[in-house]
Write a protein that holds these residues in place. Structure first.
Motif, mmCIF file in Angstrom:
data_model
loop_
_atom_site.group_PDB
_atom_site.id
_atom_site.type_symbol
_atom_site.label_atom_id
_atom_site.label_comp_id
_atom_site.label_asym_id
_atom_site.label_seq_id
_atom_site.Cartn_x
_atom_site.Cartn_y
_atom_site.Cartn_z
ATOM 1 N N GLU A 255 0.825 -1.207 0.000
ATOM 2 C CA GLU A 255 0.000 0.000 0.000
ATOM 3 C C GLU A 255 0.859 1.256 0.000
ATOM 4 O OE1 GLU A 255 -3.170 0.632 -0.150
ATOM 5 O OE2 GLU A 255 -4.106 -1.339 0.013
ATOM 6 N N LEU A 256 1.902 1.246 0.821
ATOM 7 C CA LEU A 256 2.780 2.418 0.874
ATOM 8 C C LEU A 256 3.580 2.572 -0.417
ATOM 9 C CD1 LEU A 256 4.069 2.194 4.559
ATOM 10 C CD2 LEU A 256 2.453 3.843 3.610
ATOM 11 N N GLY A 257 3.928 1.440 -1.036
ATOM 12 C CA GLY A 257 4.575 1.522 -2.343
ATOM 13 C C GLY A 257 3.662 2.165 -3.368
ATOM 14 N N LEU A 258 2.386 1.818 -3.325
ATOM 15 C CA LEU A 258 1.406 2.453 -4.211
ATOM 16 C C LEU A 258 1.268 3.933 -3.920
ATOM 17 C CD1 LEU A 258 -0.988 2.313 -6.271
ATOM 18 C CD2 LEU A 258 -2.455 1.736 -4.321
ATOM 19 N N ILE A 259 1.120 4.268 -2.637
ATOM 20 C CA ILE A 259 0.912 5.670 -2.257
ATOM 21 C C ILE A 259 2.102 6.537 -2.635
ATOM 22 C CG2 ILE A 259 0.659 7.199 -0.258
ATOM 23 C CD1 ILE A 259 -0.981 4.936 1.064
ATOM 24 N N SER A 260 3.316 6.026 -2.377
ATOM 25 C CA SER A 260 4.514 6.836 -2.632
ATOM 26 C C SER A 260 4.758 7.066 -4.124
ATOM 27 C CB SER A 260 5.739 6.170 -2.005
ATOM 28 O OG SER A 260 5.986 4.916 -2.610
ATOM 29 N N ALA A 261 4.321 6.111 -4.971
ATOM 30 C CA ALA A 261 4.631 6.196 -6.401
ATOM 31 C C ALA A 261 3.481 6.734 -7.243
ATOM 32 C CB ALA A 261 5.032 4.815 -6.923
ATOM 33 N N LEU A 262 2.236 6.521 -6.804
ATOM 34 C CA LEU A 262 1.088 6.710 -7.690
ATOM 35 C C LEU A 262 0.978 8.124 -8.243
ATOM 36 C CD1 LEU A 262 -1.476 5.598 -8.983
ATOM 37 C CD2 LEU A 262 -2.716 6.215 -6.895
ATOM 38 N N LEU A 263 0.986 9.126 -7.379
ATOM 39 C CA LEU A 263 0.735 10.494 -7.838
ATOM 40 C C LEU A 263 1.850 10.991 -8.757
ATOM 41 C CD1 LEU A 263 -0.765 12.165 -4.626
ATOM 42 C CD2 LEU A 263 -1.924 10.915 -6.463
ATOM 43 N N TYR A 264 3.103 10.659 -8.417
ATOM 44 C CA TYR A 264 4.211 11.061 -9.284
ATOM 45 C C TYR A 264 4.170 10.308 -10.615
ATOM 46 C CZ TYR A 264 6.112 13.340 -5.146
ATOM 47 O OH TYR A 264 6.281 14.149 -4.042
ATOM 48 N N TYR A 265 3.776 9.049 -10.569
ATOM 49 C CA TYR A 265 3.642 8.245 -11.787
ATOM 50 C C TYR A 265 2.552 8.818 -12.702
ATOM 51 C CZ TYR A 265 1.756 4.269 -14.486
ATOM 52 O OH TYR A 265 1.256 3.452 -15.479
ATOM 53 N N LEU A 266 1.406 9.163 -12.119
ATOM 54 C CA LEU A 266 0.310 9.702 -12.923
ATOM 55 C C LEU A 266 0.646 11.075 -13.487
ATOM 56 C CD1 LEU A 266 -2.766 8.661 -10.752
ATOM 57 C CD2 LEU A 266 -1.905 7.560 -12.819
ATOM 58 N N LYS A 267 1.377 11.860 -12.722
ATOM 59 C CA LYS A 267 1.761 13.195 -13.223
ATOM 60 C C LYS A 267 2.760 13.084 -14.367
ATOM 61 C CE LYS A 267 2.664 17.835 -11.562
ATOM 62 N NZ LYS A 267 1.304 18.284 -11.920
ATOM 63 N N ALA A 268 3.704 12.141 -14.226
ATOM 64 C CA ALA A 268 4.725 11.991 -15.266
ATOM 65 C C ALA A 268 4.169 11.353 -16.533
ATOM 66 C CB ALA A 268 5.900 11.165 -14.732
#
Length: 440
Positions: A255-268
């Motif tokens: 879950e924390l892996g998802l949270i830490s990466a998701l927003l930056y991944y979607l923005k990029a």
């Protein structure tokens, strides 16, 4: 439903509402302060990872301690301090979102989150366990999670239509202050004394039949301050508790892996901004509301908690995997609808944990699990922050921007495999019901 639970639910709603408002906006604020004009920023990813690791180290120590103190001095008192401290970082960005104020926010947020991150929800779970019978506890935990989802949707919906980022933090800070005032005035102290008396009566009736069957409450020493030795005692005293702890660690790691990466991944990858982040989180929240307020209370009548837990983890793994391989933004939105089943995991796990301890140790048990989840918060950024930064950069070893998310899905799969092996023993009340009545 008692008035105490009604006031607790409204307190949780207001506090989580203020927290949810910030989530869609903070990525834009961070990127503007650290990498202005860019859609990809490795520095922001690493800085967020460092913050998460520091918070995890602090929470690892603080969560079991706060849980145990709440057993000794009451839930309301221990709710007050973290709710108050959580206000101050938001106040800074409510005043200004310029670079200097962002760094001040970042430092203060890191310090306060060591005590506040996860505290409100696990103390609320302990409060519910004090006031709800074991038979109704899974449904009550689901309703509490549903209230959190309602606040999540409401907060993100408001953020979606606010005209400026500054107004987001101003309203968030005001609402957080209102939640503390409301809690102090209206929330009664948890009915812990009655729960302890009822639990003691049940143990006296069951007597020796419960000894050696994983009844942790009979074997733990009473201490004012919870040590790591006591936490290990909890883990060793019940195989089911140990299984739940392992599962909680791997699930939180993913879950924390998802949270830490998701927003930056979607923005990029898809150039998401504040409004699109809010849209995505509204979908998450609505799925959670339907699931936890409607589906889960119905399913608990015909399915065991272990089964609901396995279903939730399986669909969470699918949800994260779909986002990792998304080729268009609509795939991300479609994957988010799977939250309607993946949110089964949290309340089911906490209910299983709650039933492994006596009524005087609900805060201790929930704090122990939350502390273990905080340990996952230390490990997660060491794994996922470098992976996210590497595979979103121009120097990735191969073209797979969602690789870190796929790794997060793999850790949730490990939790799913563990959930299949859980066989929760009957609680003390159920054991008592099943015992044959001695002939006169």
């Amino acid at each position: 439903m008692s008035w105490g639970l009604s006031h607790l639910f409204l307190t949780v709603f207001l506090f989580n509402f203020s927290h949810a408002m910030v989530i869609p906006a903070i990525t834009d604020v961070s990127m503007a302060a650290l990498c202005p004009g860019k859609d990809e920023c490795s520095f922001a990813i690493y800085l967020t990872g460092v913050q998460q690791a520091i918070i995890g180290m602090g929470s690892l120590v603080m969560m079991p301690l706060i849980g145990n103190l709440s057993d000794q001095y009451g839930r309301k008192l221990l709710l007050t301090l973290p709710m108050m401290f959580a206000i101050f970082p938001t106040v800074i960005l409510a005043y200004s979102t310029e670079e200097g104020f962002f760094y001040a926010y970042f430092v203060l947020k890191t310090v306060t989150s060591m005590m506040c991150e996860g505290t409100i929800i696990f103390l609320a779970l302990a409060y519910v366990a004090d006031n709800v019978s074991e038979q109704r506890r899974t449904s009550a935990f689901a309703i509490l999670s549903g209230i959190s989802s309602c606040s999540f949707v409401s907060g993100n919906l408001l953020t979606r239509f606010l005209p400026s980022i500054a107004s987001v933090f101003q309203i968030s800070a005001t609402t957080a202050m209102a939640s503390v005032v409301y809690m102090r005035i209206f929330l009664p102290e948890s009915n812990m004394t009655a729960a302890v008396i009822a639990g003691s009566s049940e143990k006296d009736t069951a007597n020796e039949s419960l000894l050696g069957k994983g009844n942790i409450n009979n074997r733990l020493p009473k201490r004012t301050v919870l040590s790591f030795h006591d936490s290990f005692s909890l883990l060793k005293s019940s195989w089911t508790f140990s299984q739940a702890a392992i599962l909680a660690f791997f699930n939180m790691l993913g879950e924390l892996g998802l949270i830490s990466a998701l927003l930056y991944y979607l923005k990029a990858e898809f150039h998401f901004d504040k409004d699109q982040f809010a849209d995505l989180m509204i979908i998450h929240g609505i799925a959670g509301i339907v699931s936890q307020m409607i589906l889960m209370p119905m399913l608990t009548r015909v399915m065991k908690e272990e089964q609901l837990l396995a279903i939730g983890l399986a669909f969470n793994c699918i949800h994260i995997s779909l986002i990792a391989v998304a080729w268009s933004s609509w795939v991300v939105y479609l994957a988010s609808t799977l939250q309607i089943l993946s949110v089964f995991a949290g309340p089911s796990l906490r209910s299983i944990v709650s039933k492994q301890v006596g009524p005087a140790e609900q805060g201790k048990a929930q704090g122990c699990i939350t502390g273990l989840c905080s340990f996952a918060g230390i490990i997660s950024p060491l794994i996922f922050s470098p992976l996210t930064a590497l595979f979103l950069s121009d120097h990735a070893p191969f073209q797979f921007p969602g690789f870190s998310l796929m790794c997060a899905a793999f850790t949730v799969m490990i939790a799913f495999i563990q959930s299949i092996m859980i066989r929760a023993p009957m609680s003390s009340s159920k054991t008592e019901e099943c015992e044959p009545v001695a002939e006169p």
